[in-house]
Design an enzyme around this catalytic site. Structure first.
Site, short mmCIF file in Angstrom:
data_model
loop_
_atom_site.label_atom_id
_atom_site.label_comp_id
_atom_site.label_asym_id
_atom_site.label_seq_id
_atom_site.Cartn_x
_atom_site.Cartn_y
_atom_site.Cartn_z
N ARG A 210 79.93 89.61 53.38
CA ARG A 210 81.31 90.16 54.14
C ARG A 210 82.28 90.04 53.14
O ARG A 210 83.31 90.67 53.04
CB ARG A 210 81.44 89.15 55.42
CG ARG A 210 80.47 89.84 56.48
CD ARG A 210 80.54 89.06 57.53
NE ARG A 210 79.79 89.62 58.84
CZ ARG A 210 79.44 88.96 60.08
NH1 ARG A 210 80.21 88.05 60.29
NH2 ARG A 210 78.75 89.73 60.81
N HIS B 7 88.30 87.69 61.40
CA HIS B 7 87.25 87.58 62.40
C HIS B 7 86.92 86.17 62.98
O HIS B 7 86.60 86.07 63.86
CB HIS B 7 86.20 88.20 61.53
CG HIS B 7 84.95 88.23 62.50
ND1 HIS B 7 84.74 88.93 63.50
CD2 HIS B 7 83.53 88.06 62.10
CE1 HIS B 7 83.64 89.02 64.13
NE2 HIS B 7 82.74 88.39 63.30
C1 LIG Z 1 83.77 90.83 67.87
C2 LIG Z 1 83.20 89.66 67.80
C3 LIG Z 1 81.82 89.87 67.61
C4 LIG Z 1 80.93 88.90 66.94
N1 LIG Z 1 79.82 88.86 66.84
C5 LIG Z 1 78.84 87.93 66.41
C6 LIG Z 1 77.61 88.11 66.44
O1 LIG Z 1 76.66 89.01 66.43
N2 LIG Z 1 76.95 86.92 66.17
C7 LIG Z 1 77.34 85.78 65.95
O2 LIG Z 1 76.63 84.77 65.71
N3 LIG Z 1 78.69 85.62 66.19
C8 LIG Z 1 79.44 86.69 66.31
N4 LIG Z 1 80.98 86.42 66.62
C9 LIG Z 1 81.44 85.29 66.60
C10 LIG Z 1 81.03 84.45 67.77
O3 LIG Z 1 81.23 85.27 68.85
C11 LIG Z 1 82.03 83.36 68.25
O4 LIG Z 1 82.33 82.43 67.07
C12 LIG Z 1 81.59 82.23 69.33
O5 LIG Z 1 81.05 83.18 70.49
C13 LIG Z 1 82.49 81.45 69.77
O6 LIG Z 1 82.24 80.85 70.70
P1 LIG Z 1 82.88 79.59 71.60
O7 LIG Z 1 82.20 79.40 72.78
O8 LIG Z 1 83.22 78.58 70.54
O9 LIG Z 1 84.37 80.18 72.03
P2 LIG Z 1 84.72 81.52 72.71
O10 LIG Z 1 83.50 82.41 73.11
O11 LIG Z 1 85.75 82.20 72.00
O12 LIG Z 1 85.31 80.76 74.17
C14 LIG Z 1 86.50 80.29 74.30
C15 LIG Z 1 86.89 80.01 75.63
O13 LIG Z 1 87.83 79.10 75.59
C16 LIG Z 1 88.78 79.29 76.60
N5 LIG Z 1 90.26 78.82 76.19
C17 LIG Z 1 90.77 79.03 74.98
N6 LIG Z 1 91.81 78.11 74.92
C18 LIG Z 1 91.64 77.47 76.15
C19 LIG Z 1 92.52 76.63 76.77
N7 LIG Z 1 93.87 76.24 76.19
N8 LIG Z 1 92.35 76.03 78.01
C20 LIG Z 1 91.24 76.49 78.60
N9 LIG Z 1 90.41 77.34 78.22
C21 LIG Z 1 90.66 77.77 76.99
C22 LIG Z 1 88.78 80.77 76.63
O14 LIG Z 1 89.25 81.41 77.63
C23 LIG Z 1 87.29 81.13 76.31
O15 LIG Z 1 86.74 81.05 77.52
C24 LIG Z 1 81.56 87.56 66.76
C25 LIG Z 1 83.21 87.42 67.26
C26 LIG Z 1 83.86 88.45 67.52
C27 LIG Z 1 85.17 88.36 67.79
#
Ligand SMILES: Cc1cc2nc3c(=O)[nH]c(=O)nc-3n(C[C@H](O)[C@H](O)[C@H](O)COP(=O)(O)OP(=O)(O)OC[C@H]3O[C@@H](n4cnc5c(N)ncnc54)[C@H](O)[C@@H]3O)c2cc1C
Ligand code: SF4
Ligand code: SF4
Ligand code: FES
Lengths: 542, 489
Positions: A280, A344
């Protein structure tokens, strides 16, 4: 003082993406849990948007050691090996768990979950549910969550962590009506996801605002490697307002060709062997270079072309891309897609131990808001695995915290008082948050984007500091949260710039034009950059 | 950049005032979506409350009604003049609705069955039902939800998805019956609005009903209809000689032959509303269309399919296929029969056309205008089942003034009238209000179930398009008869 009351639980989880929900499910084994979600739980964040897949070693012929080696190499050896070890060892169990909880992943011709090859990996180990892998995970996790006693607080965002004698004791939060609430717990898990919305062009959801980095940092926790921002090579350019929308790597995997304005298949200049299937960071820089040197399209991108494939192949293999582009008026069976790099993923984040403890007692972090797992560059498919492996670990660690008295103590009262003053300032402020955020995004794109140098970064940092000092304006109490979020974005942006200035080398996603780019990453003398309220620097290997 | 003016529904629960539409003029770029216009409105007026998250059709946060129709704000292109309103669910503020209690009715997976992923075939079947992003659109248009405790379309989708999964341990069919499986009128409104194009009635509800049937949980009133069909080949009692037995096999037009259709009359028009069918035959003959009435036709099977009683279906289908095979065009007049022949019979060697389509395609002699204002009730199985909306309206406008009324299920479909009469009544009463609000003198529709049912729920005459047209022709003839002879030469 606290009109929305104080709620106490054994564990408080902040964020309802893959990591947060997994943490809450685990923590529920140990006591009462409150899950705070800025959005309707399960709908926010990037997890439901993830398309490509989840990396796990599931078959003979693959080996966790190979997965670790790929992850370290991809991460330019900046990863924390203990975290990588946890990731590769537990990703398969967490995958099997998702399956037992009802996840519907694709099955291939062989028995069991299908796995596809993804960039930078020696074996096909990316499990997927069509091109809606993250959505399927999220649905499964929300189902599982429903079977627990976890109290889910929808549309309520943590705005500040609360401290008592050097320990994280909970969080102050704003609901959608702008009412302040207090949540107290023995262990707090931050799982707020990433923050590339600080860039003009980004794949992230609206909650990719980096709240977790900002909350953690302000509370005294240390963040590492904040300069490590992954730019995905192919984001959509049109329509303008949806710019940055991810064009999945599968398009190149299926044979998509990158062409510049002159029709040249320019990857031959940058990576003649792997061409479009290079990593990437290489592809993103190649596209950016073409555009910078005037060989880009009028709108500042390049063409990604699949028209040499038969319409049938495109329909079968890239249905969602076909559908999405058709919705925006482009038929990829007959026309090329116009693409450009898009911010990203943030590889850096809160420094954690393998048990997800941050440097602040009582505070745990998991998912994209933590750092160290991916090093300087993340492999596709590792982030979803990370959410499960570390979500569970964080939930468990927080759950194992001993019970402590939980009350709104004078120290907490003082913090709430300070928060109130900040809110009064906002209600009395001048600059609407969208205007600050817009300028911030442009500043970051220009000064702390794909190519960096000291002058540019220093300029960006100065710009960010100016924006940070703008007096944000909340039209009503319901707009207070927007102000808090904009302030968090400004803080995240400054952390990225400061960290980028601290690292005088090219490493993974961090490309310093004014630094040495010839040292192979495994020979680099630098370790993590680190920033906290009390110290900053870059680790050097003796 | 271009300026667009959109009207946005604003509602403040504290004000005590009802929601009102407020115009905003904002600058948007080429390709902007409704969501981007809302962002711009929000910059002008930061008090606007609306939801969004992924911006790419993946999270289901942003569903609103644009010009009356639910959709995802982040995907629908914005146009000047758009009216943006919240989904038709309890509104919290502005465009934000109270979604969580509705989503809470979607059942969760109960682990404990098989551990491993099911086989490929099952996975493919499951995947079809897994795309739901819980946007709430389908719930917001479901008539059954408004008058019963029905858990809603996507809750049914989830129960079918769980039923098919060997890893799940719940009794999903039983739960579905408890959650209102038999409340669905099969109006297809949910399928029409789903941004993920999940066809819940056919893919989930009918299949759950079929499973309920296999397990002896069919409603007694539905079972009676199935028994009747088995015995007589008809879905209603033979209280009169069915129309198709009474009329000649071939009814020649009055003038030169311009076309020919084989008329699949259907149970209700044959045995409950034969006058309406005779009106239609008159109109066709007047317009040069030869009407052939195949005598072997039996019930199309719709009452069985919609209620999940499939045992006798194949036999009915075979009989009808054979009876209709010789004719290039088969015309239906009953919206339910038409939709069933078009969608549930596989490939047919003939073309199925609704009465309105036939007239629209062949063209009609202009009738006289009646001094009459009418409204049109869209039959679900015509509007959504067959995509026919403009044709009947054009025909009506030839005769009378038409005032529009929102298309909503009258409550007579899906076996609800028989199985759940209170619901059918309640939905019928909603139609009463809607009809009264139009001020129209008559209600025109194009389906025997609607015609029959709405008659009980309005004080205005309820008539088929054909009957209205025929009245226009009669008036024309009367006028011609009374007019002084034209001087010749
Ligand atoms: C378009 C896209 C495609 C992707 N595809 C892939 C893939 O195919 N494979 C892969 O491994 N990774 C992929 N990624 C990366 C991966 O999706 C993310 O890194 C991962 O899902 C993050 O998960 P998380 O639980 O840390 O946070 P998130 O799923 O981002 O969730 C964060 C949560 O925190 C909440 N939140 C935020 N701030 C606050 C606050 N102040 N108070 C309360 N709640 C809050 C939000 O509402 C949300 O519910 C992709 C990312 C994107 C953007
Ligand atoms: S078909 Fe109509 S009644 Fe049945 S679930 Fe869908 S919207 Fe509701
Ligand atoms: S079934 Fe379709 S309309 Fe209904 S909630 Fe799911 S995605 Fe929305
Ligand atoms: S914002 Fe997620 S579907 Fe529209």
């Amino acid at each position: 003082m606290v009109e929305n009351g104080a709620t106490a639980a054994h564990v408080l989880v902040i964020g309802s993406g893959g990591a947060g929900v997994r943490a809450a499910i685990e923590a529920a084994e140990h006591g009462s849990v409150v899950l705070l979600s800025k959005t309707i739980a399960g709908k926010g964040g990037c997890t439901p948007m993830a398309e490509g897949g989840y990396n796990a070693v599931l078959r003979e012929g693959d080996d966790p050691a190979l997965h670790a080696a790929d992850t370290l190499k991809g991460g330019a050896y900046l990863n924390d090996p203990a975290l990588v070890d946890a990731l590769v060892t537990e990703a398969p169990d967490r995958m099997r768990e998702l399956l037992a909880w009802g996840a519907v992943f694709d099955v291939g011709s062989e028995e069991g979950v299908a796995q596809r090859p993804f960039g930078g990996q020696q074996r096909p180990r990316t499990c997927y549910a069509g091109d809606r892998t993250g959505h399927e995970m999220m649905v499964t996790l929300m189902d599982r969550l429903a079977a627990t006693d976890v109290e889910v607080v929808h549309e309520c965002a943590a705005v500040e962590l609360l401290l008592e004698a050097g320990r994280c004791k909970g969080a102050a939060a704003l609901d959608s009506e702008g009412r302040l609430g207090v949540y107290l717990a023995d262990g707090v898990v931050l799982a707020t996801g990433g923050g590339t919305r600080v860039y003009d062009i980004s794949t992230n959801s609206s909650s990719g605002t980096g709240d977790g980095y900002a909350l953690g940092y302000r509370a005294g926790a240390e963040v590492i490697d904040m300069e490590m921002v992954q730019f995905h090579p192919t984001g959509a350019i049109q329509p303008y307002d949806a710019r940055g929308r991810l064009v999945t790597e599968a398009v190149r995997g299926e044979g998509g060709r990158l062409l510049n304005r002159l029709g040249e298949r320019f990857m031959s200049r940058y990576d003649p062997e792997r061409m479009e299937l290079s990593t990437r960071d290489v592809v993103a820089r190649a596209i950016a270079t073409e555009v910078l040197e005037g060989r880009g399209t009028e709108r500042g991108g390049v063409w990604l072309d699949v028209t040499h494939l038969s319409p049938g192949e495109i329909e079968r293999r890239l249905p969602i891309m076909l559908e999405q582009f058709l919705a925006f008026g482009v038929d990829i069976r007959t026309e090329p897609m116009e693409v450009a790099p898009t911010a990203h993923h943030i590889m850096g984040g809160l420094r954690i131990t393998p048990d997800c403890a941050t440097t602040l007692p009582g505070l745990y972090a998991a998912g994209e808001c933590s750092g160290g797992v991916h090093g300087a560059n993340r492999l596709g498919g590792n982030a979803l695995a990370e959410t499960q492996v570390f979500g569970r670990r964080a939930g468990r660690s927080a759950g194992l915290e001993p019970e402590r008295p939980k009350g709104v103590t004078p120290a907490i009262e003082r913090q709430l008082g300070a928060l109130r003053l900040r809110f009064d300032d906002y209600l009395d402020g001048e600059v609407p948050p969208p205007s600050v955020v817009r300028r911030l995004r442009q500043t970051m794109w220009q000064g702390a984007g794909i190519f960096r140098d000291e002058a540019g970064l220093a300029g960006a940092l100065a710009g960010v500091e100016l924006l940070k000092n703008q007096r944000l304006f909340a039209a009503t109490e319901r707009n207070l949260l927007e102000c808090c979020t904009a302030a968090n974005q400004c803080l995240l942006a400054s952390l990225i710039c400061r960290a980028a200035l601290l690292r005088p080398e090219c490493r993974g996603a961090h490309m310093r034009r004014d630094a040495d780019c010839s040292t192979p990453p495994n020979a680099s003398r630098y370790g993590h950059t680190f920033l906290s309220l009390t110290r900053e620097g870059i680790e050097e290997v003796a | 950049m271009a300026a667009v003016t959109i009207r946005v529904s604003r509602f403040d629960p504290a004000s005590g005032e009802p929601a009102r539409l407020v115009p905003y003029t904002v600058e948007v770029r080429e390709g902007a979506r409704v969501l981007h216009a809302l962002h711009a409105v929000h910059e002008q007026d930061p008090t606007l409350a609306y939801r969004y998250c992924c911006g790419s059709g993946q999270c289901g946060s942003c569903a609103v009604r644009v010009n009356g129709r639910p959709g995802l704000a982040c995907m629908l292109p914005v146009a000047d003049g758009d009216v943006v309103e919240p989904l038709d669910l309890p509104v919290v503020r502005d465009l934000v609705v109270d979604l969580v209690p509705r989503l809470a009715r979607i059942a969760a997976f109960l682990p404990g069955g098989e551990q491993d992923l099911p086989d490929r075939e099952t996975v493919e079947a499951l995947k079809d039902l897994c795309h739901c992003i819980e946007c709430g659109s389908c719930i917001s248009v479901c008539p059954a939800v408004t008058v019963t405790d029905f858990a809603g379309p996507t809750a049914m989708r989830q129960l079918e998805r769980l039923r098919l999964d060997p890893r799940d341990t719940g009794d999903r069919t039983l739960l579905a019956t408890e959650e209102g499986l038999f409340c669905c009128t099969s109006c297809q409104a949910c399928a029409e609005v789903c941004p993920k194009e999940i066809r819940i009635p056919g893919k989930a509800i009918e299949r759950l009903r079929a499973e309920a049937n296999r397990r002896g949980m069919t409603l007694p009133r539905h079972a009676e209809v199935a028994a009747l069909v088995r015995k007589t080949g008809r879905s209603v009692d033979r209280t009169i000689t069915p129309l198709f037995e009474r009329v000649e096999s071939v009814l020649e037009p009055y003038g030169p032959v311009r076309g020919e259709v084989a008329f699949f009359i259907g149970c209700i028009y044959s045995m409950r509303l034969p006058e309406t069918a005779l009106d239609a035959i008159e109109v066709l003959r007047r317009n040069g269309i030869r009407v052939i009435v195949p005598k072997e036709q039996v019930c199309c099977g719709s009452p069985l399919i919609r209620t999940g009683q499939l045992a006798d279906l194949a036999r009915l289908q075979a009989t009808n296929r054979a009876a209709l095979a010789p004719y290039p065009i088969v015309m239906t007049m009953c919206a339910g029969c038409g939709s069933t022949l078009k969608h549930d019979y596989g490939n047919l060697p003939f073309r199925v056309m609704d009465f309105n389509e036939v007239l629209a395609e062949f063209g009609i002699e202009p009738p006289a205008r009646l001094p009459l204002t009418v409204t049109y009730h869209d039959p679900c199985h015509l509007l959504r089942g067959q995509g026919i909306s403009e044709q009947p309206r054009a025909l009506i406008r030839e005769v009378a003034d038409l005032v529009e009324m929102e298309a909503r299920c009258c409550g007579s479909g899906g076996g609800v009238k028989a199985g759940n009469p209170a619901e059918a009544e309640a939905l019928g009463e909603r139609r009463r209000e809607a009809i009264a609000a139009t001020g129209a003198e008559q209600v025109i529709t194009s389906c025997p179930f609607c015609e029959f049912h709405i008659r009980a729920h309005t004080d205005r005459p309820v008539r088929h398009v054909a009957s209205l047209l025929l009245e226009g022709y009669k008036k024309k003839d009367a006028e011609a008869a009374s007019a002084p002879d034209q001087p010749s030469g």
